[in-house]
Design a protein around this motif. Structure first.
Motif, short mmCIF file in Angstrom:
data_model
loop_
_atom_site.label_atom_id
_atom_site.label_comp_id
_atom_site.label_asym_id
_atom_site.label_seq_id
_atom_site.Cartn_x
_atom_site.Cartn_y
_atom_site.Cartn_z
N ARG A 164 0.82 -1.22 0.00
CA ARG A 164 0.00 0.00 0.00
C ARG A 164 0.85 1.27 0.00
O ARG A 164 0.50 2.25 -0.64
N SER A 165 1.98 1.26 0.71
CA SER A 165 2.85 2.44 0.73
C SER A 165 3.47 2.69 -0.64
O SER A 165 3.56 3.84 -1.09
N LEU A 166 3.92 1.63 -1.29
CA LEU A 166 4.47 1.78 -2.64
C LEU A 166 3.40 2.28 -3.60
O LEU A 166 3.66 3.17 -4.42
N ALA A 167 2.20 1.75 -3.50
CA ALA A 167 1.11 2.20 -4.37
C ALA A 167 0.75 3.66 -4.12
O ALA A 167 0.26 4.35 -5.02
N ALA A 168 0.99 4.14 -2.89
CA ALA A 168 0.67 5.52 -2.52
C ALA A 168 1.81 6.49 -2.79
O ALA A 168 1.74 7.65 -2.41
N GLY A 169 2.90 6.01 -3.42
CA GLY A 169 3.96 6.92 -3.83
C GLY A 169 5.29 6.81 -3.11
O GLY A 169 6.20 7.59 -3.39
N ALA A 170 5.44 5.88 -2.19
CA ALA A 170 6.75 5.70 -1.55
C ALA A 170 7.77 5.29 -2.61
O ALA A 170 7.48 4.46 -3.47
N THR A 171 8.94 5.90 -2.55
CA THR A 171 10.01 5.55 -3.48
C THR A 171 11.08 4.70 -2.81
O THR A 171 11.94 4.13 -3.48
N ARG A 172 11.00 4.64 -1.48
CA ARG A 172 11.94 3.82 -0.71
C ARG A 172 11.30 3.49 0.63
O ARG A 172 10.71 4.35 1.26
N ILE A 173 11.45 2.24 1.04
CA ILE A 173 10.99 1.81 2.36
C ILE A 173 12.15 1.05 3.00
O ILE A 173 12.61 0.05 2.46
N SER A 174 12.64 1.59 4.10
CA SER A 174 13.70 0.91 4.85
C SER A 174 13.03 0.15 5.97
O SER A 174 12.23 0.70 6.73
N LEU A 175 13.38 -1.13 6.10
CA LEU A 175 12.65 -2.03 6.98
C LEU A 175 13.61 -2.94 7.74
O LEU A 175 14.57 -3.44 7.16
N GLN A 176 13.33 -3.11 9.00
CA GLN A 176 14.09 -4.05 9.82
C GLN A 176 13.11 -4.84 10.67
O GLN A 176 12.21 -4.27 11.28
#
Length: 83
Positions: A62-74
């Protein structure tokens, strides 16, 4: 098993929360998690493995679909007494 996820979505906007950040917050608030902490520079959530992994899947999609260009995840495994 308990998991803790820490993540940020980009691009940042300090004046107004971007759509991808709002979506990420909505995903976490709707998930069946034990603890959620949403902040301007990072977010954490904790809960059972199934709940966290389900939330992470929705968060990414959902974040990528809403325009996120990068998601850093741990994702970390946490002990029952650790918070």
């Amino acid at each position: 098993m308990r998991l803790r996820v820490e993540f940020t979505t980009e691009p940042f906007d300090l004046d107004e929360a971007p759509a991808h950040a709002v979506v990420a917050r909505e995903v976490l608030e709707a998930a069946e998690l034990d603890a959620v902490d949403v902040g301007p520079f990072g977010n954490t959530a904790e809960g059972g493995a199934d709940a966290v992994l389900t939330a992470v899947d929705a968060l990414l999609r959902r974040s990528l679909a809403a325009g996120a260009t990068r998601i850093s995840l741990q994702v970390n495994v946490v002990g029952e007494g650790e918070r």
